[in-house]
Scaffold this motif. Structure first.
Motif, PDB file in Angstrom:
ATOM      1  N   GLY A 146       0.827  -1.201   0.000  1.00  0.00           N
ATOM      2  CA  GLY A 146       0.000   0.000   0.000  1.00  0.00           C
ATOM      3  C   GLY A 146       0.860   1.248   0.000  1.00  0.00           C
ATOM      4  N   HIS A 147       0.244   2.382   0.330  1.00  0.00           N
ATOM      5  CA  HIS A 147       0.938   3.670   0.250  1.00  0.00           C
ATOM      6  C   HIS A 147       1.887   3.844   1.427  1.00  0.00           C
ATOM      7  CE1 HIS A 147      -2.470   3.922  -2.419  1.00  0.00           C
ATOM      8  NE2 HIS A 147      -1.808   4.859  -3.075  1.00  0.00           N
ATOM      9  N   ALA A 148       3.072   4.365   1.154  1.00  0.00           N
ATOM     10  CA  ALA A 148       4.098   4.486   2.194  1.00  0.00           C
ATOM     11  C   ALA A 148       5.173   5.453   1.714  1.00  0.00           C
ATOM     12  CB  ALA A 148       4.712   3.110   2.484  1.00  0.00           C
ATOM     13  N   GLY A 149       6.022   5.858   2.647  1.00  0.00           N
ATOM     14  CA  GLY A 149       7.134   6.754   2.314  1.00  0.00           C
ATOM     15  C   GLY A 149       8.315   5.986   1.758  1.00  0.00           C
ATOM     16  N   GLU A 150       9.534   6.590   1.881  1.00  0.00           N
ATOM     17  CA  GLU A 150      10.654   5.966   1.167  1.00  0.00           C
ATOM     18  C   GLU A 150      11.746   5.389   2.060  1.00  0.00           C
ATOM     19  OE1 GLU A 150      12.905   8.623  -1.253  1.00  0.00           O
ATOM     20  OE2 GLU A 150      12.419  10.352   0.000  1.00  0.00           O
ATOM     21  N   VAL A 151      11.612   5.521   3.382  1.00  0.00           N
ATOM     22  CA  VAL A 151      12.646   4.978   4.269  1.00  0.00           C
ATOM     23  C   VAL A 151      12.270   3.527   4.627  1.00  0.00           C
ATOM     24  CG1 VAL A 151      13.867   5.297   6.445  1.00  0.00           C
ATOM     25  CG2 VAL A 151      12.972   7.286   5.223  1.00  0.00           C
ATOM     26  N   GLY A 152      13.251   2.652   4.618  1.00  0.00           N
ATOM     27  CA  GLY A 152      12.992   1.247   4.935  1.00  0.00           C
ATOM     28  C   GLY A 152      12.551   1.061   6.382  1.00  0.00           C
ATOM     29  N   THR A 153      11.856  -0.032   6.640  1.00  0.00           N
ATOM     30  CA  THR A 153      11.294  -0.269   7.980  1.00  0.00           C
ATOM     31  C   THR A 153      12.374  -0.266   9.069  1.00  0.00           C
ATOM     32  OG1 THR A 153       9.542  -1.589   7.002  1.00  0.00           O
ATOM     33  CG2 THR A 153       9.912  -1.879   9.359  1.00  0.00           C
ATOM     34  N   LEU A 154      13.484  -0.957   8.803  1.00  0.00           N
ATOM     35  CA  LEU A 154      14.474  -1.115   9.873  1.00  0.00           C
ATOM     36  C   LEU A 154      15.164   0.198  10.268  1.00  0.00           C
ATOM     37  CD1 LEU A 154      15.099  -3.407  11.678  1.00  0.00           C
ATOM     38  CD2 LEU A 154      16.815  -4.233  10.058  1.00  0.00           C
ATOM     39  N   PRO A 155      15.681   0.996   9.297  1.00  0.00           N
ATOM     40  CA  PRO A 155      16.254   2.283   9.714  1.00  0.00           C
ATOM     41  C   PRO A 155      15.232   3.185  10.400  1.00  0.00           C
ATOM     42  CG  PRO A 155      16.376   2.000   7.314  1.00  0.00           C
ATOM     43  CD  PRO A 155      15.915   0.717   7.876  1.00  0.00           C
ATOM     44  N   LEU A 156      13.986   3.188   9.894  1.00  0.00           N
ATOM     45  CA  LEU A 156      12.974   4.059  10.495  1.00  0.00           C
ATOM     46  C   LEU A 156      12.655   3.622  11.917  1.00  0.00           C
ATOM     47  CD1 LEU A 156      11.110   6.447   9.977  1.00  0.00           C
ATOM     48  CD2 LEU A 156       9.371   4.842   9.143  1.00  0.00           C
ATOM     49  N   LEU A 157      12.520   2.324  12.113  1.00  0.00           N
ATOM     50  CA  LEU A 157      12.202   1.816  13.453  1.00  0.00           C
ATOM     51  C   LEU A 157      13.303   2.195  14.449  1.00  0.00           C
ATOM     52  CD1 LEU A 157      10.422   0.073  15.322  1.00  0.00           C
ATOM     53  CD2 LEU A 157      11.790  -1.893  14.619  1.00  0.00           C
ATOM     54  N   GLN A 158      14.550   2.002  14.047  1.00  0.00           N
ATOM     55  CA  GLN A 158      15.660   2.332  14.958  1.00  0.00           C
ATOM     56  C   GLN A 158      15.626   3.807  15.341  1.00  0.00           C
ATOM     57  OE1 GLN A 158      19.547   0.363  13.562  1.00  0.00           O
ATOM     58  NE2 GLN A 158      18.128   0.025  11.872  1.00  0.00           N
ATOM     59  N   LEU A 159      15.451   4.655  14.333  1.00  0.00           N
ATOM     60  CA  LEU A 159      15.409   6.102  14.594  1.00  0.00           C
ATOM     61  C   LEU A 159      14.296   6.463  15.571  1.00  0.00           C
ATOM     62  CD1 LEU A 159      15.755   7.915  11.155  1.00  0.00           C
ATOM     63  CD2 LEU A 159      16.967   8.506  13.253  1.00  0.00           C
ATOM     64  N   LEU A 160      13.118   5.898  15.344  1.00  0.00           N
ATOM     65  CA  LEU A 160      11.962   6.288  16.149  1.00  0.00           C
ATOM     66  C   LEU A 160      12.064   5.739  17.571  1.00  0.00           C
ATOM     67  CD1 LEU A 160      10.929   7.488  13.566  1.00  0.00           C
ATOM     68  CD2 LEU A 160       8.762   6.303  13.885  1.00  0.00           C
ATOM     69  N   VAL A 161      12.538   4.501  17.704  1.00  0.00           N
ATOM     70  CA  VAL A 161      12.674   3.944  19.053  1.00  0.00           C
ATOM     71  C   VAL A 161      13.702   4.749  19.851  1.00  0.00           C
ATOM     72  CG1 VAL A 161      13.438   1.919  20.369  1.00  0.00           C
ATOM     73  CG2 VAL A 161      11.892   1.614  18.442  1.00  0.00           C
ATOM     74  N   GLU A 162      14.765   5.170  19.166  1.00  0.00           N
ATOM     75  CA  GLU A 162      15.791   5.977  19.846  1.00  0.00           C
ATOM     76  C   GLU A 162      15.279   7.378  20.206  1.00  0.00           C
ATOM     77  OE1 GLU A 162      18.951   5.351  20.738  1.00  0.00           O
ATOM     78  OE2 GLU A 162      18.901   3.279  20.043  1.00  0.00           O
ATOM     79  N   SER A 163      14.421   7.939  19.353  1.00  0.00           N
ATOM     80  CA  SER A 163      14.118   9.370  19.460  1.00  0.00           C
ATOM     81  C   SER A 163      12.836   9.713  20.201  1.00  0.00           C
ATOM     82  CB  SER A 163      14.028   9.997  18.061  1.00  0.00           C
ATOM     83  OG  SER A 163      15.114   9.603  17.276  1.00  0.00           O
ATOM     84  N   LEU A 164      11.863   8.794  20.255  1.00  0.00           N
ATOM     85  CA  LEU A 164      10.555   9.140  20.831  1.00  0.00           C
ATOM     86  C   LEU A 164      10.426   8.611  22.253  1.00  0.00           C
ATOM     87  CD1 LEU A 164       8.076   8.283  17.880  1.00  0.00           C
ATOM     88  CD2 LEU A 164       9.377  10.378  18.240  1.00  0.00           C
ATOM     89  N   ARG A 165       9.510   9.215  22.989  1.00  0.00           N
ATOM     90  CA  ARG A 165       9.169   8.657  24.308  1.00  0.00           C
ATOM     91  C   ARG A 165       8.017   7.655  24.196  1.00  0.00           C
ATOM     92  NH1 ARG A 165       9.962  13.929  25.042  1.00  0.00           N
ATOM     93  NH2 ARG A 165       7.735  14.315  24.752  1.00  0.00           N
ATOM     94  N   LEU A 166       7.223   7.809  23.127  1.00  0.00           N
ATOM     95  CA  LEU A 166       6.030   6.973  22.953  1.00  0.00           C
ATOM     96  C   LEU A 166       6.376   5.558  22.518  1.00  0.00           C
ATOM     97  CD1 LEU A 166       3.762   9.385  20.890  1.00  0.00           C
ATOM     98  CD2 LEU A 166       3.357   8.593  23.226  1.00  0.00           C
ATOM     99  N   PRO A 167       5.472   4.596  22.779  1.00  0.00           N
ATOM    100  CA  PRO A 167       5.657   3.270  22.187  1.00  0.00           C
ATOM    101  C   PRO A 167       5.621   3.358  20.657  1.00  0.00           C
ATOM    102  CG  PRO A 167       3.808   3.279  23.750  1.00  0.00           C
ATOM    103  CD  PRO A 167       4.260   4.692  23.602  1.00  0.00           C
ATOM    104  N   VAL A 168       6.490   2.566  20.021  1.00  0.00           N
ATOM    105  CA  VAL A 168       6.581   2.555  18.551  1.00  0.00           C
ATOM    106  C   VAL A 168       6.254   1.153  18.048  1.00  0.00           C
ATOM    107  CG1 VAL A 168       8.123   2.884  16.571  1.00  0.00           C
ATOM    108  CG2 VAL A 168       8.388   4.326  18.609  1.00  0.00           C
ATOM    109  N   LEU A 169       5.394   1.059  17.054  1.00  0.00           N
ATOM    110  CA  LEU A 169       5.109  -0.211  16.388  1.00  0.00           C
ATOM    111  C   LEU A 169       5.836  -0.214  15.051  1.00  0.00           C
ATOM    112  CD1 LEU A 169       2.955  -0.275  18.581  1.00  0.00           C
ATOM    113  CD2 LEU A 169       1.332  -1.123  16.915  1.00  0.00           C
ATOM    114  N   ALA A 170       6.139  -1.406  14.549  1.00  0.00           N
ATOM    115  CA  ALA A 170       6.838  -1.509  13.264  1.00  0.00           C
ATOM    116  C   ALA A 170       5.889  -2.039  12.202  1.00  0.00           C
ATOM    117  CB  ALA A 170       8.034  -2.453  13.393  1.00  0.00           C
TER     118      ALA A 170
END
Ligand SMILES: Cc1cc2nc3c(=O)[nH]c(=O)nc-3n(C[C@H](O)[C@H](O)[C@H](O)COP(=O)(O)O)c2cc1C
Length: 324
Positions: A146-170
């Motif tokens: 479906g529709h999505a941006g251009e960053v791969g799941t793994l780099p995006l997940l790492q960035l978000l888990v490192e940067s946010l306080r909220l729970p992150v789903l992949a």
């Protein structure tokens, strides 16, 4: 037992969400996912009727017995406040807003006692979503169907888990217990899966589409706007859709300007949709399509993902850490 912020907040057995998929994840699929121990979501598209949301929500919840979620598209809500109202009236536990800022909708959801999620394609959107008060963020990678941006799941997940306080789903490319185990080990609170449910009998797609999903390999998808251009759907820039490659994408991908001016191509696509001719019509699916090799009931898919991930995590942690 796998316990995360997601399983605790939603009271579900497995940290697995059945992704909202417009046209495919209606009430029956969402209910089957929730029956399997995950959280099933109903996908609402820009042209869906408000009545559809209430009807499918009632099916998903099985008269209030099961938790379920609804997935909305930010850009569509701008002209369709009725979709938000119908969603709130259907009393889901979680509402996700994808493909644009969730900010304008968070207050109304919270006032109704509904958790708000934002599905995002990059760090800036995730930080904006966190500031706007959502309860969780879904890192949606370019591997996704479906529709999505251009960053791969793994780099995006790492960035978000490192940067946010909220729970992150992949989300994006998770189609087996190994994928679930990997994202949980990386710090995700859960896996948000779509493609691995596309061949399940409860999906609202056509049997011919399910068969194509089963036959497709991981290399058979393309990120393209051609189906949106041909149908005149005003998707915001930056969100092409990942779909199975076919004659239509081979002919038009990279020629979107010409396509926009070619009304015959649009008519051909509409006809192919009616006829379930998937050499021309679209099947949105992600790279995890290569992992779908048969049609299994959605509840079984969810249980296999959850049980398998738990076993893998036990074995791998023991094996990896035993020599320390
Ligand atoms: C057929 C299809 C339709 C989708 N429709 C929606 C949608 O209506 N709203 C939404 O937020 N995401 C939609 N998505 C994206 C999913 O929410 C999710 O990000 C994706 O399925 C995860 O990647 P995976 O397909 O590799 O599991 C759709 C995905 C697919 C495959």
């Amino acid at each position: 037992m796998l316990t995360t912020e997601l399983t605790e907040r939603l009271g579900i057995r497995y940290p697995i969400v059945g992704a909202p998929m417009a046209g495919v994840a209606h009430g029956a699929l969402a209910r089957a996912v929730s029956e399997g121990g995950g959280l099933g979501m109903v996908g609402v598209g820009s042209t869906d009727a408000a009545e559809m949301v209430e009807r499918e929500g009632a099916i998903a919840s099985d008269a209030g017995r099961l938790p379920f979620g609804v997935g909305l598209m930010a850009w569509a809500l701008e002209d369709r406040p009725d979709l938000l109202q119908a969603t709130i009236a259907s009393r889901p536990r979680l509402v996700s807003v994808s493909f644009g800022p969730p900010g304008p909708y968070v207050g109304a959801l919270h006032d109704a006692g509904i958790l708000a999620a934002a599905q995002v394609p990059d760090l800036a959107s995730a930080e904006e979503a966190e500031r706007s008060g959502v309860d969780l963020v879904v890192a949606q990678g370019a591997d996704a169907g479906g529709h999505a941006g251009e960053v791969g799941t793994l780099p995006l997940l790492q960035l978000l888990v490192e940067s946010l306080r909220l729970p992150v789903l992949a989300a994006g490319g998770i189609g087996s217990p190994r994928g679930v185990a990997a994202v949980l080990a990386a710090g995700a609170a859960g896996a948000w899966v779509g493609t691995c449910l596309l061949a399940s009998p409860e999906a609202a797609n056509r049997p011919e589409a399910r068969q194509r999903v089963i036959s497709a390999r991981e290399t058979d998808t393309v990120r393209t706007s051609v189906f949106d251009v041909a149908q005149g759907i005003p998707w915001p820039p930056g969100f092409p859709g990942r779909a199975l490659r076919n004659r239509f994408t081979d002919a038009w991908h990279g020629r979107e300007r010409e396509l926009a001016a070619d009304s015959d191509a649009g008519a051909q696509l509409m006809e192919a949709k009616r006829e379930a001719d998937y050499d021309v019509a679209y099947i949105y699916a992600g790279q995890a399509v290569g992992l779908v090799s048969e049609s299994r009931p959605a509840a079984e898919v969810v249980r296999r993902l959850g049980e398998g991930a738990e076993q893998l995590l036990r074995q791998r942690c023991r094996a990896l850490l035993s020599r320390g």
